[in-house]
Scaffold this active site. Structure first.
Site, short mmCIF file in Angstrom:
data_model
loop_
_atom_site.label_atom_id
_atom_site.label_comp_id
_atom_site.label_asym_id
_atom_site.label_seq_id
_atom_site.Cartn_x
_atom_site.Cartn_y
_atom_site.Cartn_z
N GLY A 1 50.10 38.59 75.46
CA GLY A 1 50.96 39.48 74.70
C GLY A 1 50.45 39.79 73.31
CE LYS B 1 47.52 36.78 81.55
NZ LYS B 1 48.55 36.09 80.73
CB THR C 1 45.42 25.88 72.69
OG1 THR C 1 45.44 25.36 74.01
CG2 THR C 1 44.23 26.82 72.54
CB CYS D 1 56.76 34.19 77.56
SG CYS D 1 56.10 34.59 75.93
#
Length: 258
Positions: A38, A83, A131, A186
């Protein structure tokens, strides 16, 4: 700079703060974007459209149907693709002159060491606490500015952590790794689709301003957005002298300055 480049970037070149020299700096730059979801989607598209010459894009996830509500670099036709590779195709459609290096791995300490060292600016577009701290440690260790964004539900935040400035806090100064933060994602909490676009676009803007040396960065300031009211709140943040990540860096920087 070629004639095509002069035309493509003409609206940047018209800006006194950018000009031909500034645009050339962007063309020569290498930006590391960690996360192609996102936040990373709008960030990488704006970096590419602005003419950043080299972008390294790190993500080990694949495009899922649930991503398409907000991750604008991906399409229905690319469901199931990594991605990083999907976003590489999106960039090529916008600006084929940009060299995108897709890295389909998890951003662990070993991978980050090499990738951060080669970058001029690092964008943290990830969505997990572990991370984020690994990225911060690598940026402090290599003295590279970090543009960190986050978005969940209707809440967004943005800041710059710049180890080149002895007064600038690092991410761990503001969000100590030893604290027990609730991990929210999310998949379980949801996110307002345009919010990631707002924060990711601002991450690109901060990265471009750092590369160009335009204005004052967000180092030392944490900006928070409530997208339900579209109100911004800014908090001043300071370097923690006892920070387990950057305390030594601050002392060394002051020593060199003296």
């Amino acid at each position: 700079m070629t004639d095509d480049q002069l035309l493509r970037y003409s609206r940047h070149i018209l800006l006194d703060e950018v000009g031909i020299e500034g645009q050339q700096r962007l063309l020569d730059a290498n930006v590391l974007v960690i996360g192609a979801g996102g936040l990373g989607s709008p960030a990488v598209l704006y970096l590419a459209s602005a003419g950043v010459g080299r972008i390294t894009l790190v993500d080990d996830d694949a495009v899922d149907l649930t991503n398409l509500q907000r991750q604008i670099a991906h399409t229905t036709e690319r469901l199931g693709q990594p991605k990083a590779l999907s976003a590489q195709q999106a960039v090529a459609a916008v600006n084929p002159d940009v060299l995108v290096r897709p890295v389909v791995v998890r951003a662990d300490a070993q991978a980050l060491g090499e990738l951060v060292a080669a970058a001029d600016v690092v964008l943290d577009c990830t969505d997990n606490f572990q991370t984020r701290h690994a990225i911060n440690r690598a940026c402090v260790g290599h003295g590279k500015p970090l543009v960190a964004g986050a978005a969940i539900r209707f809440d967004g935040q943005l800041s710059v952590y710049d180890p080149r400035d002895a007064a600038s806090p690092c991410y761990a100064c503001v969000f100590p790794p030893q604290q027990d933060f609730e991990e929210v994602q999310c998949a379980t909490m949801g996110v307002f689709a345009p919010l990631v676009g707002i924060i990711g676009t601002m991450q690109a803007a901060e990265a471009l301003r750092l590369l160009l040396g335009v204005g004052t960065s967000l180092a030392g300031r944490l900006q928070m957005l409530d997208a339900k009211t579209m109100e911004w709140t800014e908090m001043r943040v300071r370097r923690d002298a006892a920070c387990p990540v950057c305390a030594g860096r601050g002392e060394l920087s002051r020593g060199r300055a003296g």
